[in-house]
Design a protein around this motif. Structure first.
Motif, short mmCIF file in Angstrom:
data_model
loop_
_atom_site.label_atom_id
_atom_site.label_comp_id
_atom_site.label_asym_id
_atom_site.label_seq_id
_atom_site.Cartn_x
_atom_site.Cartn_y
_atom_site.Cartn_z
N MET A 1 0.84 -1.20 0.00
CA MET A 1 0.00 0.00 0.00
C MET A 1 0.86 1.25 0.00
N SER A 2 0.47 2.22 -0.79
CA SER A 2 1.12 3.52 -0.75
C SER A 2 0.63 4.26 0.49
N PRO A 3 1.32 5.32 0.92
CA PRO A 3 0.83 6.09 2.06
C PRO A 3 -0.60 6.58 1.87
N THR A 4 -0.94 6.99 0.66
CA THR A 4 -2.32 7.45 0.40
C THR A 4 -3.32 6.32 0.56
N GLU A 5 -3.00 5.14 0.04
CA GLU A 5 -3.91 3.99 0.17
C GLU A 5 -4.05 3.57 1.62
N LEU A 6 -2.95 3.64 2.38
CA LEU A 6 -3.03 3.26 3.79
C LEU A 6 -3.92 4.22 4.56
N LEU A 7 -3.83 5.51 4.25
CA LEU A 7 -4.66 6.50 4.93
C LEU A 7 -6.14 6.32 4.59
N GLN A 8 -6.43 5.79 3.41
CA GLN A 8 -7.82 5.61 2.99
C GLN A 8 -8.42 4.31 3.51
N SER A 9 -7.60 3.40 4.00
CA SER A 9 -8.09 2.10 4.47
C SER A 9 -8.74 2.23 5.84
N THR B 1 -7.19 -4.91 4.64
CA THR B 1 -6.82 -4.55 3.27
C THR B 1 -5.58 -5.32 2.84
N PHE B 2 -4.60 -5.42 3.73
CA PHE B 2 -3.39 -6.19 3.44
C PHE B 2 -3.74 -7.65 3.15
N GLY B 3 -4.59 -8.24 3.97
CA GLY B 3 -4.98 -9.64 3.77
C GLY B 3 -5.71 -9.86 2.46
N ASP B 4 -6.59 -8.92 2.09
CA ASP B 4 -7.33 -9.06 0.83
C ASP B 4 -6.40 -9.04 -0.37
N ARG B 5 -5.30 -8.29 -0.28
CA ARG B 5 -4.39 -8.16 -1.43
C ARG B 5 -3.33 -9.26 -1.47
N VAL B 6 -2.96 -9.80 -0.30
CA VAL B 6 -1.81 -10.70 -0.25
C VAL B 6 -2.21 -12.14 0.08
N LEU B 7 -3.19 -12.32 0.95
CA LEU B 7 -3.49 -13.65 1.48
C LEU B 7 -4.69 -14.31 0.81
N TYR B 8 -5.28 -13.71 -0.19
CA TYR B 8 -6.42 -14.31 -0.87
C TYR B 8 -6.01 -15.68 -1.45
N PRO B 9 -6.82 -16.75 -1.30
CA PRO B 9 -8.22 -16.81 -0.85
C PRO B 9 -8.41 -17.11 0.64
N VAL B 10 -7.34 -17.00 1.44
CA VAL B 10 -7.48 -17.26 2.88
C VAL B 10 -7.41 -15.95 3.67
N SER B 11 -7.82 -14.84 3.04
CA SER B 11 -7.76 -13.54 3.70
C SER B 11 -8.69 -13.45 4.90
#
Length: 512
Positions: free
Chosen positions: A304-312, A318-328
């Motif tokens: 995540m960029s700083p902007t994306e982290l601030l919007q989460s 959010t990290f799990g959805d992007r990295v750990l799918y399908p076990v997020s």
């Protein structure tokens, strides 16, 4: 939620079976409690005084520190530090410096805890150094607001993440969240009232669970770094903020995530070999949390960029959805475990503060009694649970705690100042642990900086209201502690007697 309840139900059933077996054996041997006023409990051939038992070892002490410090904050909203620093580099520096400051403060508390081996955290230290009035103001603020409201907030976080899977695409109804939070408080209060060992087992289990997800996130971050995902970590100090107020607020939010570093001092009387285990648990626990926090934040910035982290809204999700799918789905599940463990640790320590304040006559006496069967300060634990359930009722309790939490570092600073004062006024006290004098001086200076930073940056009337509430404790102290009107004893006497018989609690031997 179901898995949490299942684990705890199994614990409760096993504990109840063990207690029944022990009671049957005691009855066969003729060892039964014939008179609670003897203030002792007999089990088999063992006779225990009615006092807090030393059931907390080194591992449980480390788990209490780590489990209370790591709550929902590092998973849900680390963006507050980034918002006030403006860049990745200063953000990571604040997380590291906050861990160093928490460690320095905890080392000062290690000297205090091994010098004055009483439970209750800051309360006995303020009592010893400055007398009853500062100690009462601390207990007044903590018992009435800080401890139960923190317990309520963590329970609400637990309830929100527990209910979320059953309401996909929308927020759970408020009434459902509040009912789940109240149910979790009742469950935790029950566990802590039944047994110190059972509460320690629960704390150890959920601390292990939250460390698993921490290591999963860190491991995923290391893999992403090895793959070259460093674009958000380059030029890390561009657009950073350096104002007095902004940096102060960044530290303030970072240290809020570290809050809990002093929890072991609340249960010193129940800690095995405190002169060894208290400092050792601090030296192991807090640096472990610091390293975890820094590495977790680095892992977030790999995806995540700083902007994306601030919007989460929930950074770990959010990290799990992007990295750990399908076990997020494991991320919100372990956030549930994490918040439940933090709530259990908060309840465990808050009950000891109330117990010690009652023992000193700064709260009603029934709160200083302990169970003749369980050796737990159950009245104090139940009282804290009742206040926490009351604090669940308002629509937004976070507003309340935000304005009172700044007082926390004020009390930390005064407590460490007590350490400096007693270096000169109480030279006779034995100090198994003695930190260099410059460490408490640094902690005191930074504590008062953190106390004033949010007020200077954004002065609001609520800080004045909070100060007025703390000072209102002087009126309460004068009326109900110093003067101690006779009518209060006449009213509280029968109430205390009936509650004592109902809950099967008695004063400790040292109160006789």
């Amino acid at each position: 939620m179901l898995s949490v309840c299942a684990v705890l139900i199994i614990f409760l059933l096993l504990k109840m079976r063990e207690d029944k077996t022990r009671n049957r054996k005691g009855t066969k041997n003729g060892n039964v409690i014939k008179n609670p006023e003897t203030h002792s409990h007999q089990s088999g051939d063992e006779v225990k005084a009615t006092a807090l038992q030393k059931d907390v070892g080194l591992i449980s002490g480390i788990c209490l520190i780590v489990g209370t410090m790591i709550g929902s904050g590092i998973f849900i909203s680390p963006k507050s530090v980034l918002l006030n620093t403006g860049a990745v580099g200063p953000c990571l520096c604040v997380w590291a410096a906050s861990g160093v400051l928490a460690t320095l403060g905890a080392l000062c508390y290690a000297e205090l805890g091994t010098m004055i081996t009483k439970s209750g955290g800051e309360y006995p230290y303020l009592m010893e150094a400055f007398g009853p009035i500062p100690a009462f103001l601390y207990s007044w603020t903590s018992v009435v607001v800080l401890k139960p409201s923190s317990f309520a907030i963590i329970s609400l976080s637990f309830a929100e993440y527990s209910a979320a899977p059953f309401y996909p695409g929308c927020s759970p109804p408020t009434i459902i969240i509040k009912c789940l939070a109240a149910a979790s408080i009742l469950l935790i209060v029950t566990v802590n009232s039944i047994s110190v060992k059972l509460a320690s087992y629960v704390q150890n289990f959920f601390t292990g669970a939250k460390l698993i997800i921490i290591f999963v996130i860190i491991g995923a971050g290391i893999v992403l770094l090895a793959q070259g995902n460093t674009q958000h970590l380059s030029n890390a100090f561009e657009e950073s903020k350096t104002s007095f107020g902004a940096i102060g607020l960044a530290f303030y939010n970072g240290l809020w995530a570290y809050d809990g570093w002093n929890q072991l001092n609340f249960i010193t009387e129940e800690l095995k070999n405190p002169c060894r285990n208290l400092p050792l648990a601090i030296i192991i626990g807090i640096p472990l949390v610091t390293v975890c926090y820094i590495l977790v934040n680095i892992a977030y910035f790999t995806v995540m960029s700083p902007t994306e982290l601030l919007q989460s809204q929930a950074v770990a999700v959010t990290f799990g959805d992007r990295v750990l799918y399908p076990v997020s789905w494991i991320v919100p599940l372990f956030v549930v475990f994490s918040t439940f463990g933090a709530a259990n640790g908060t309840c465990f320590t808050a009950g000891r503060l109330i117990y010690v304040a009652g023992r000193e006559g700064h709260m009603i006496k029934i709160l200083s009694y302990i169970s003749v069967r369980r050796f737990t300060p159950s009245p104090a634990i139940i009282f804290n649970g009742i206040l926490s359930i009351i604090y669940i009722i308002p629509a937004d309790i976070n507003t309340l705690i935000n304005y009172f939490s700044f007082a926390g570092w004020g009390f930390y600073g005064v407590t460490v100042l007590a350490l400096i004062v007693m270096r000169f006024t109480r030279k006779d006290l034995e100090r198994p642990v003695k930190v260099p004098i410059f460490i408490p001086v640094i902690v005191v200076v930074l504590s008062f900086y953190l106390l004033l930073a949010p007020i200077i940056d954004k002065p609001e009337w609520e800080y004045l209201y909070c100060t007025a509430f703390i000072l209102s404790g002087l009126v309460v102290y004068l009326l109900f502690v110093h003067l101690e009107f006779s009518w209060t004893r006449k009213v509280m006497g029968p109430i205390t007697m009936h509650l004592q018989m109902l809950m099967e609690v008695v004063p400790t031997e040292e109160q006789q």
